[in-house]
Design an enzyme around this catalytic site. Structure first.
Site, PDB file in Angstrom:
ATOM      1  N   ASP A  47      35.067  37.397  56.747  1.00  0.00           N
ATOM      2  CA  ASP A  47      34.940  37.484  55.300  1.00  0.00           C
ATOM      3  C   ASP A  47      33.480  37.854  55.043  1.00  0.00           C
ATOM      4  O   ASP A  47      32.642  37.772  55.943  1.00  0.00           O
ATOM      5  CB  ASP A  47      35.354  36.180  54.623  1.00  0.00           C
ATOM      6  CG  ASP A  47      35.633  36.399  53.136  1.00  0.00           C
ATOM      7  OD1 ASP A  47      35.287  37.471  52.607  1.00  0.00           O
ATOM      8  OD2 ASP A  47      36.199  35.491  52.490  1.00  0.00           O
TER       9      ASP A  47
HETATM   10  C1  BGC Z   1      36.319  37.163  49.410  1.00  0.00           C
HETATM   11  C2  BGC Z   1      37.305  38.084  50.096  1.00  0.00           C
HETATM   12  C3  BGC Z   1      37.039  39.496  49.669  1.00  0.00           C
HETATM   13  C4  BGC Z   1      35.608  39.860  49.997  1.00  0.00           C
HETATM   14  C5  BGC Z   1      35.228  41.274  49.626  1.00  0.00           C
HETATM   15  C6  BGC Z   1      34.892  37.626  49.592  1.00  0.00           C
HETATM   16  O1  BGC Z   1      34.037  36.903  48.762  1.00  0.00           O
HETATM   17  O2  BGC Z   1      36.481  35.857  49.888  1.00  0.00           O
HETATM   18  O3  BGC Z   1      38.622  37.704  49.787  1.00  0.00           O
HETATM   19  O4  BGC Z   1      37.961  40.366  50.271  1.00  0.00           O
HETATM   20  O5  BGC Z   1      34.743  38.986  49.298  1.00  0.00           O
HETATM   21  O6  BGC Z   1      35.150  41.438  48.268  1.00  0.00           O
END
Ligand code: BGC
Length: 811
Positions: free
Chosen positions: A732
């Site tokens: 993530d």
């Molecule tokens: C989130 C993800 C997301 C990523 C990119 C993160 O803060 O937890 O679900 O895909 O950001 O935006």
């Protein structure tokens, strides 16, 4: 002091940068045209996801005259906030406009009041992490309500709730609870109107204790969820009767928040003991507290009635439920058949019911019948023994005894249709201890006991903790052999695609620096190498790789649409999609969505979000599917299959136990191996085995003390070795710095790559300038215990295998 000040300054700066980098990209492509198929499918899915919770016959409204209350009829919440909702849809259909265009006659006088008031009092949508949970209501006076009642046959009261990433819902009025103004609105409206319909426009389950207060003065309750750009049309279709509701709850609605088994162990900052263990959601309520349920898991009403005649046949390996469903009412409708089991209780505690499978009929006209089949292997009823209580530690075991099968329209009303007897304990899968709780942090978990009247009551036992201490030797034993470096011999990725060279030969040419570049993204969100507004780019992140034909691979959020700087369809939120229980509809929607991805030029959709809805306060529940892993897994499988059929990739997230937003990147989810495998990993496993997603995103949090992005038990042992995942694992966004406890000298990106978490996204490291490359991977290369060439080549090969499948402009 100076050090302290610097720390403070850095942390403020980091927050600002995080906020900015997660913020929405400016719209650059002003073509608002969407594919007509997407619009139709979004409307269909939003409609099928709507759950009718109560109806005394008031609905459908047919041609009635209605007065609509609540500002959300205009400022309709079509999705939650954060990366999972930030899509530039060219329009968002609100409920008032949709009702005006339907067969229902809307009281124009009240509608005008709302239109004018909402225009004069626009909502403030706040900013990242501090979005509103709800919006202030238009003040009502008794005369206004009374005069509306004199003009209309029924009232609709619309209540809206929003939630989002980076924070939870709160146990406060305006979030989990209704506000004073909303309660006053309900009181005034139910006093003046003989019939009141409540529409809940929310992504999360909210308190519904007010139903008890207003009793039968509330004629109908429609749980509309957040239905995406077509939301208003979908709700109007259900209210007017143009569509017959067929959504079913994917989570239990309890009488009070405190009734949820997670209430004591949710939202803590540093760690949360998953003390309820496998007794999540209905597994708890149906076993121990059925009277604390307002609406059971699987529940949902229809405007018609169905008769169901189920037959179960069980042979040695599989259970097959065949049910003939007949529409016995007067309106066309769809029905959902749910099959549950109760496993034989032996050494392991068992919940009263567990969902085994489900099927949804097509639209059945009055008198029409359809036969549906739900089949599942007997081995699916096995439980994971994490204590050795059955004599088979770390194995899935079918204990001896009777396994009862139940079929029905929801968990509560499902009736016994047969049973399978296991004559002797059977190990269905022998696995190894993985991700076990840390002995330094023991906790008690819920199990089952009986009181004097033989009623099931919760009891507590010590959660088994880790017994293995051989990670170092296990990892060393599995180190891959690398291919010797050849230097650049002129092979391009195109040559590999054409079959004139092997991928191994291509990889052998890559320098350590190029290998490093393949194990991280292009450092920033909205990378200049990708489609504008992207979440990040990986693959061809440096010129020398692009020259060799490695494409820059664009990733975009997900899940509610394509989050870019261009217009895109805004889909119903995850909970709404899952509430359809219609996997073929979801697959078709996802296939069209995949085509939209091709058109908008993105390769990977950061979707589906499939964490278990462990507690109703989780801020991102709207993105997720269910408290049940089978619903989560089957829903995700359908979506992944659909997206990938279009030639682009899905990326299920967040593996695993990202069940809360509070301190999400530092929190430790402490959970037994049994609950992990049977509840929190199960949906991911179903999705990986059935639909083979090409990318997988790890979660921010720790699992039993180890961050998911460093967790080789999770990623190597379980995801890759047990489930056979052969795609790219990404983090993530950003990651925490840490030293590998078993390999002194290995830290950060080297620690990650050793765990086979291939790619750091978006690629930069906190505290490092955006144009600088973190040195932890290459620093460790060649050192004692350091990352090996083979390990870097292994992750690079995963990325390149993916790159080979990226559609080219000529495809
Ligand atoms: C989130 C993800 C997301 C990523 C990119 C993160 O803060 O937890 O679900 O895909 O950001 O935006």
């Amino acid at each position: 002091m100076a050090g302290k000040l610097k720390k403070l300054r850095d942390s403020v700066l980091r927050r600002i940068i995080d906020r900015l980098s997660q913020s929405s990209a400016e719209l650059v492509d002003s073509d608002p045209t969407l594919n007509a198929g997407m619009i139709t499918l979004c409307r269909e899915a939003a409609t099928e996801g709507i759950v009718l919770l109560r109806n005394d016959g008031t609905l459908p409204l047919q041609r009635s005259r209605v007065a609509v209350f609540g500002r959300v009829q205009v400022d309709y919440l079509v999705v939650g906030y954060g990366s999972g909702g930030d899509v530039k849809s060219p329009y968002r259909r609100n409920l008032l406009d949709a009702l005006v265009d339907s067969d229902v006659a809307v009281d124009e006088e009240l509608a005008t009041r709302y239109r004018e008031w909402t225009a004069a009092n626009p909502v403030d949508e706040g900013h990242w992490g501090s979005w509103p949970f709800s919006f202030p209501e238009m003040p009502l006076d008794d005369d206004m309500v009374r005069s509306a009642a004199s003009r209309a046959d029924a009232a609709i009261v619309v209540i809206g709730r929003a939630a989002g990433e980076s924070r939870e819902n709160k146990l406060e009025p305006g979030s989990y609870y209704l506000t004073e103004e909303e309660l006053a609105m309900l009181a005034a409206v139910t006093t003046e109107f003989a019939r009141t319909i409540v529409v809940l426009d929310t992504g999360n389950v909210v308190d519904m204790a007010w139903l008890g207060e207003f009793g039968e003065r509330i004629s109908a309750v429609v749980l509309a969820w957040q239905g995406g750009m077509e939301a208003g049309n979908a709700v109007a279709d259900v209210l007017s009767g143009a569509a017959n509701p067929s959504g079913r709850l994917t989570a239990t609605i309890a009488a009070r928040y405190e009734d949820y088994p997670t209430a004591e162990n949710f939202g803590h900052r540093t760690f949360n003991n998953y003390a309820e263990d496998i007794f999540v959601g209905y597994r708890y309520f149906e076993t121990f507290a059925p009277d604390r349920v307002l609406f059971p898991f699987g529940f949902g009403l229809s405007y018609t009635t169905f008769s169901v005649s189920p037959v179960v046949s069980i042979d040695h390996d599989s259970v097959t439920v065949t049910a003939t469903v007949t529409n016995t009412g007067e309106r066309a409708g769809k029905h959902v058949i749910q099959a549950y089991y109760r496993a034989s209780a032996g050494a392991l505690a068992q919940p009263a019911r567990q969902l085994a499978g489900f099927a949804k009929t097509d639209l059945l006209g009055p008198g029409q019948s359809e036969t549906v089949t739900i089949a599942f292997p007997v081995s699916q009823m096995a439980s994971f023994d994490d204590s050795g209580a059955t004599g088979h530690a770390d194995a899935y075991v079918l204990e001896a005894g009777e396994y009862e099968i139940f079929v029905g329209a929801d968990v509560r009303s499902a009736a016994r249709v047969g049973a399978h007897t296991v004559s002797a304990p059977t190990v269905t899968r022998q696995l190894t201890e993985s991700c076990a709780p840390d002995p330094a942090h023991p906790f008690q978990r819920m199990t089952l006991s009986h009181d004097g009247a033989q009623r099931a009551v919760p009891a507590w036992e010590a959660t088994p903790t880790r017994t293995r201490a051989d990670r170092r030797s296990r990892v060393l034993a599995q180190l891959p052999d690398g291919v010797p470096l050849t230097g650049d011999v002129g092979i391009t990725l195109g040559d590999v695609r054409d079959g004139t060279a092997s991928l191994e030969q291509f990889v052998a040419q890559l320098t350590p620096a190029e290998l490093e570049a393949l194990t991280r993204g292009d450092r920033v969100m909205n990378s200049a190498l990708g489609t504008p507004g992207n979440a990040g780019v990986f693959g061809g992140t440096v010129e020398s790789l692009r020259v060799k034909g490695v494409p820059a691979i664009t990733t975009t959020d997900g899940p509610s649409g394509i989050r870019l700087a261009a217009y895109a369809s805004l889909l119903p939120c995850g909970t709404a999609l899952a509430s359809t229980w219609n996997t073929s509809l979801l697959e078709e929607l996802a296939r069209n969505h995949g085509q939209e991805m091709r058109h908008k030029k993105t390769d990977v959709l950061l979707s589906p979000g499939m964490n278990i809805q462990r507690d109703p306060l989780c801020g991102r529940n709207f993105e997720y599917f269910s408290e049940d892993p089978v619903v989560s897994g089957k829903t995700a499988s359908a979506i992944v299959a659909g997206i990938q059929a279009a030639g682009v990739a899905a990326c299920p997230k967040h593996l695993a136990c990202n069940n809360q937003e509070t301190n999400r990147s530092r929190n430790d989810s402490r959970v037994s191996q049994r609950a992990l495998r049977e509840i929190y990993l199960r949906g991911f496993e179903i999705c990986v085995v059935e639909s083979r997603p090409r990318v997988m995103m790890t979660s921010y949090n720790k699992i039993n003390g180890v961050w998911a992005h460093y967790n080789d038990d999770l990623v190597t042992t379980i995801l890759r070795n047990e489930w056979g995942f052969d795609g790219v694992v990404i983090t993530d966004w950003w990651m925490q710095r840490a030293h590998d406890p078993d390999f002194p000298g290995l830290r950060d990106n080297a620690y990650r790559v050793r765990g086979q978490v291939d790619v750091l996204m978006p690629g930069g490291m906190r505290g490092l300038r955006r144009d600088k490359t973190d040195s932890s991977l290459l620093d460790s290369y060649g050192r004692a215990d350091g990352v090996t060439l083979g390990e870097m080549q292994r992750s690079a090969t995963n990325v390149l295998t993916f790159a080979l499948g990226v559609p080219r402009s000529t495809d």
